[in-house]
Design a protein around this motif. Structure first.
Motif, mmCIF file in Angstrom:
data_model
loop_
_atom_site.group_PDB
_atom_site.id
_atom_site.type_symbol
_atom_site.label_atom_id
_atom_site.label_comp_id
_atom_site.label_asym_id
_atom_site.label_seq_id
_atom_site.Cartn_x
_atom_site.Cartn_y
_atom_site.Cartn_z
ATOM 1 N N GLY A 1 0.721 -1.091 0.080
ATOM 2 C CA GLY A 1 0.052 0.003 0.029
ATOM 3 C C GLY A 1 0.835 1.202 0.008
ATOM 4 O O GLY A 1 2.011 1.280 -0.140
ATOM 5 N N TRP B 1 -4.689 6.880 3.038
ATOM 6 C CA TRP B 1 -4.089 5.490 3.371
ATOM 7 C C TRP B 1 -4.567 4.340 2.477
ATOM 8 O O TRP B 1 -6.121 4.581 2.511
ATOM 9 C CB TRP B 1 -4.157 4.930 4.682
ATOM 10 C CG TRP B 1 -3.276 5.734 5.710
ATOM 11 C CD1 TRP B 1 -2.083 5.532 6.229
ATOM 12 C CD2 TRP B 1 -3.868 6.846 6.457
ATOM 13 N NE1 TRP B 1 -1.683 6.543 7.190
ATOM 14 C CE2 TRP B 1 -2.622 7.318 7.409
ATOM 15 C CE3 TRP B 1 -5.001 7.667 6.308
ATOM 16 C CZ2 TRP B 1 -2.919 8.745 8.046
ATOM 17 C CZ3 TRP B 1 -5.004 8.692 7.251
ATOM 18 C CH2 TRP B 1 -4.139 9.183 7.900
ATOM 19 N N TYR C 1 -4.345 0.241 1.475
ATOM 20 C CA TYR C 1 -3.585 -0.961 1.544
ATOM 21 C C TYR C 1 -4.371 -2.323 1.096
ATOM 22 O O TYR C 1 -5.626 -2.204 1.146
ATOM 23 C CB TYR C 1 -3.153 -1.144 3.029
ATOM 24 C CG TYR C 1 -2.004 -0.160 3.166
ATOM 25 C CD1 TYR C 1 -0.681 -0.443 3.207
ATOM 26 C CD2 TYR C 1 -2.466 1.326 3.916
ATOM 27 C CE1 TYR C 1 0.162 0.442 3.622
ATOM 28 C CE2 TYR C 1 -1.502 2.039 4.269
ATOM 29 C CZ TYR C 1 -0.035 1.582 4.051
ATOM 30 O OH TYR C 1 0.908 2.504 4.329
#
Length: 51
Positions: free
Chosen positions: A3, A14, A16
């Motif tokens: 990620g 973020w 991932y």
């Protein structure tokens, strides 16, 4: 887990995924926040990927 995390113009994000794609998480936070969201995002990632 693969990620990336990043920020631009005060936004933080973020994203991932596991190698097999069975678990994926994406989080985006706007600049209008009362505190730094890094600890909360890391806790979410721990639960999502580690159980």
């Amino acid at each position: 887990m693969y990620g990336n995390d990043g920020d631009a113009l005060e936004y933080q994000s973020w994203a991932y995924t596991t190698a097999d794609g069975r678990r994926q998480v994406a989080v985006g936070v706007t600049p209008e926040r009362p505190a730094d969201p890094v600890d909360a995002a890391h806790a979410l990632l721990d639960v999502a990927f580690c159980g």
